[in-house]
Design an enzyme around this catalytic site. Structure first.
Site, PDB file in Angstrom:
ATOM      1  CE  LYS A 120      31.182  40.863  35.588  1.00  8.35           C
ATOM      2  NZ  LYS A 120      31.422  40.511  36.953  1.00  8.35           N
ATOM      3  CG  ASP A 122      28.353  37.315  41.340  1.00  8.75           C
ATOM      4  OD1 ASP A 122      29.280  38.109  41.576  1.00  8.75           O
ATOM      5  OD2 ASP A 122      27.190  37.489  41.725  1.00  8.75           O
ATOM      6  CE  LYS A 315      27.571  43.743  36.867  1.00  5.26           C
ATOM      7  NZ  LYS A 315      27.650  43.665  38.229  1.00  5.26           N
ATOM      8  CB  CYS A 436      13.348  40.557  73.615  1.00  7.46           C
ATOM      9  SG  CYS A 436      12.602  40.085  75.186  1.00  7.46           S
ATOM     10  CB  CYS A 442      11.419  36.321  76.004  1.00  8.70           C
ATOM     11  SG  CYS A 442      10.774  36.657  74.364  1.00  8.70           S
TER      12      CYS A 442
HETATM   13  S1  IVH Z   1      38.493  38.844  32.644  1.00 10.89           S
HETATM   14  C1  IVH Z   1      41.598  42.374  32.718  1.00 10.89           C
HETATM   15  N1  IVH Z   1      36.694  36.965  32.583  1.00 10.89           N
HETATM   16  O1  IVH Z   1      34.535  40.072  36.873  1.00 10.89           O
HETATM   17  C2  IVH Z   1      40.274  41.744  32.926  1.00 10.89           C
HETATM   18  N2  IVH Z   1      36.717  38.413  34.464  1.00 10.89           N
HETATM   19  O2  IVH Z   1      33.570  42.797  37.179  1.00 10.89           O
HETATM   20  C3  IVH Z   1      40.350  40.429  33.572  1.00 10.89           C
HETATM   21  N3  IVH Z   1      35.042  37.861  36.173  1.00 10.89           N
HETATM   22  O3  IVH Z   1      37.452  41.405  38.276  1.00 10.89           O
HETATM   23  C4  IVH Z   1      39.039  39.878  33.911  1.00 10.89           C
HETATM   24  N4  IVH Z   1      34.197  36.115  35.127  1.00 10.89           N
HETATM   25  O4  IVH Z   1      36.763  38.999  38.921  1.00 10.89           O
HETATM   26  C5  IVH Z   1      37.193  38.000  33.271  1.00 10.89           C
HETATM   27  N5  IVH Z   1      35.184  35.200  32.401  1.00 10.89           N
HETATM   28  C6  IVH Z   1      35.685  36.241  33.090  1.00 10.89           C
HETATM   29  C7  IVH Z   1      35.167  36.616  34.342  1.00 10.89           C
HETATM   30  C8  IVH Z   1      35.710  37.731  35.002  1.00 10.89           C
HETATM   31  C9  IVH Z   1      34.143  36.875  36.217  1.00 10.89           C
HETATM   32  C10 IVH Z   1      35.199  38.888  37.227  1.00 10.89           C
HETATM   33  C11 IVH Z   1      36.602  39.290  37.563  1.00 10.89           C
HETATM   34  C12 IVH Z   1      36.637  40.769  37.350  1.00 10.89           C
HETATM   35  C13 IVH Z   1      35.197  41.119  37.506  1.00 10.89           C
HETATM   36  C14 IVH Z   1      34.860  42.424  36.877  1.00 10.89           C
END
Ligand code: IVH
Length: 680
Positions: A120, A122, A315, A436, A442
């Protein structure tokens, strides 16, 4: 009935309060890029709201933050981007910090299901539209239904192809735009030097960057991208994994960290492996995404209002430690901002020793209810900068005793006078910082301003480092930037550690600095919020200090990147007699106070007063070059078509939406050749 509603009232009020708090947090996160809640706190509050709404179905509201994704749409007042309606809504993901919940989710799926595990990322999500192989739009998530088209900025990312042969004629690739750690750290270092607010994490930095109106600056910051979702017509394969592999073969940036799993154990292994391995990645990740692989099964599972049922995110928990807040000290910066700093009992967090953490400002301290002596939770998650996230009341003794008799726990009070010079502090309306106001008396402000003035990107005076400036300050040789040009060899040479040779070096550096161009001198003056790029833009419009000195707020805000605040700072700077004296002394010393190449930058007034939109691709010059040309001939390049647009410089493959809008508003379209002829 009365009794009934009285019993229920606290939860009902909580629902309303949570909705407000979460909307506010969404706005801070997605639009301002300055989150105040940690992701975890946000997720916990969202979860609580969901539970309460389930308990009180009569309070259902389709406007509740549980029913829509947070919106990143630029504020209406922003000069800006074309808004585009998504062909397929852009949703979010259900998420959980608990492996048990992930297992529950898996157990409820059909038994023959294959799960694709991915990282995922970020950053912020982006939807890339490819029409007949060409990248035609790049749309942010926005409110999920419509987003901002940030195509010019996306085109600065090398990893994203602009054209691909042999891909479906209507293809949408979705993914995440990211600012790699290295670039994020560099950007924050630069911002720190210029006392601009730091980005809390690479996600905020990426988001702030993607919404800039200057693609050159975007390119300089260096975004990157990973794609993880394919949409459109006539797509290949019947499962997600194969689609991603095909996308990679076509030339899209798809991560190798992707695996088809057939059992809970395999999923757990993937999670465990990446929980530590992700530290070696060049970009930020905050979890693992699990997706049902088979597209038919995905379809059968469908979507809720906000998220697909066929995917879930696990997460990673942020690393947290409990430690003692020993003392709050205060630092005065170059611009006089007084920043509270937490001095902690040292702890080990994600491989580094942490003993100090910024407390940002008074509001931050009050919102956490911090007092010296408290035991506090320090977290290092998506943020590289450790931060205090909460007080632990169970081990913070003052909570159980009378505060007046404890060693710790004196009621927190922000200082009312400057810890360096004793001047009463001021807090401007709408600002969170105490400052300040004793700018010219200063010490840290005076020294900081001189250090900034001589720094590499400003006057670049070799030999005058921070230590030397400190020494000169203590010796009474330097009080402000103009004093630099009055330094005499004998004053320098007599100081300890410096001799004739150093003195010669320093004086040579000072002499050379007189040739530094006006735009850098303007940056060197250290006017609040006027960074390097902004200074360049201002210097291009106001080609001497004499013209800038009389600039009106309207003239200043007409410059790209100059908002009300910066304009006010510039005006205030030149209203201060002490600054005028300094500027005068600099000029008398021979420092460059005007653009000596004026004739070169302003070529003509042919486009004076014209607002011009650039759209499409061009044969003779790049878009950036056209932008410079427009400005050099007195015009203004704007991002979106409106009634006020004078004309569109229309290249090949102009976006169909823009064309439609231009036609409906009757805005003329000028071809590349016609435009060049205009400037002849
Ligand atoms: S799939 C319909 N895959 O996480 C769902 N999302 O918290 C499509 N994100 O809005 C998303 N890595 O911006 C998907 N490998 C991944 C991801 C991912 C990051 C983000 C994405 C999403 C958010 C949700």
């Amino acid at each position: 009935m009365d009794l009934f509603s009285q019993i229920e009232a606290p939860e009902r009020e909580e629902i309303i309060a949570l909705r407000k708090e979460l909307e506010d947090a969404n706005y801070r996160y997605y639009v301002l890029n300055m989150p105040t809640l940690s992701d975890r706190e946000f997720d916990e509050k969202m979860r609580r709201l969901q539970d309460l709404e389930a308990q009180y179905p009569d309070m259902a509201d389709k406007n509740s933050p549980t029913q829509h994704v947070g919106s990143d749409l630029a504020k209406k007042s922003d000069k800006g981007f074309e808004q585009v309606v998504h062909r397929y809504p852009m949703l979010s993901l259900a998420n959980s910090y608990s492996l048990d919940e992930i297992q529950d989710w898996l157990r409820k799926l059909p038994t023959d299901v294959e799960i694709v595990c991915e990282l995922k990322y970020d950053g912020l999500s982006i939807s890339l539209w490819y029409e007949n192989g060409y990248l035609t739009k790049a749309v942010t998530r926005g409110d999920g239904q419509k987003g901002d088209n940030v195509i010019d900025n996306i085109k600065t990312i090398d990893a994203i192809p602009r054209y691909l042969n042999d891909i479906p004629s209507n293809l949408e690739m979705r993914g995440e735009v990211l600012l790699p750690w290295e670039n994020f750290e560099r950007l924050n270092r630069e911002r720190e030097e210029q006392e601009e607010p730091l980005f809390a994490n690479p996600r905020n930095a990426a988001s702030g960057t993607l919404k800039l109106l200057d693609p050159k600056e975007v390119k300089r910051r260096g975004l990157t991208c990973f794609l993880y979702y394919m949409l459109g017509e006539n797509l290949p394969a019947d499962n997600h994994f194969d689609r991603m592999q095909t996308a990679k073969k076509w030339g899209f940036p798809v991560s190798d960290a992707i695996k088809v799993c057939h059992s809970l154990d395999e999923v757990n292994d993937f999670i465990r492996y990446w929980d530590t391995e992700r530290r070696n990645l060049p970009v930020a990740t905050d979890g693992i995404v699990l997706k049902v692989n088979n597209l038919k099964q995905q379809q059968a599972l469908g979507f809720t209002a906000k998220t697909p049922r066929w995917a879930i995110a696990y997460k990673f928990p942020a690393e947290r430690q409990l430690t003692k807040l020993r003392r709050i000290t205060y630092q005065v910066g170059r611009t006089g901002v007084v920043t509270p700093v937490a001095n902690l009992d040292p702890i080990q967090l994600s491989g580094t020793v942490v003993q100090r953490a910024t407390l940002h400002n008074e509001d931050f301290i009050r919102s956490l209810g911090l007092r010296e002596g408290d035991m506090v939770w320090v977290e290092k998650g998506g943020e590289i900068i450790p931060k205090i996230v909460a007080v632990e009341p169970s081990v913070s003794p003052r909570r159980y005793r009378d505060v007046t008799e404890t060693l710790n726990g004196a009621e927190f009070a922000f200082p009312t006078t400057c810890p360096e010079c004793g001047t009463p502090l001021v807090r401007m309306e709408g600002e969170s910082a105490w400052r300040c106001p004793n700018e010219s008396g200063c010490a840290p402000q005076q020294i900081g301003r001189i250090v900034h003035f001589v720094s590499r990107k400003a006057m670049n005076i070799d030999g005058l480092g921070e230590e030397t400036i400190d020494l000169f300050y203590r010796e009474g040789l330097l009080r402000n930037i103009a004093d630099i040009y009055d330094l005499r060899k004998e004053d320098i040479a007599r100081l300890e550690g410096l001799g004739e040779k150093s003195a010669d070096n320093i004086l040579a550096g000072i002499e050379a600095s007189k040739q530094v161009p006006w735009s850098r001198v303007l940056f060197a003056l250290g006017i609040r919020m006027v960074g390097e790029t902004t200074a360049k833009k201002i210097a291009r419009r106001f080609t001497s200090v004499d013209t800038l000195q009389w600039a009106s707020k309207e003239e200043l805000t007409a410059i790209d990147d100059v908002g009300d605040q910066i304009a006010e700072n510039i005006i205030a700077y030149f209203l201060d007699i002490k600054n005028l004296e300094i500027v005068n002394r600099l000029r008398q010393a021979g420092v460059t106070m005007e653009d000596l190449s004026t004739g070169d930058t302003r070529l003509s007034d042919a486009l004076e007063g014209k607002s011009i939109v650039i759209s499409g691709t061009f044969a003779h010059h790049s878009r950036d070059e056209y932008k410079d040309m427009i400005e050099a001939h007195g015009g203004k390049n704007v991002g979106s078509v409106s009634k006020k647009t004078s004309f569109i410089l229309a290249g090949e493959n102009m976006g169909p939406e823009k064309r439609k809008k231009a036609e409906s508003l009757g805005v003329p379209m000028i071809s590349e050749d016609e435009f060049l002829a205009m400037l002849q």
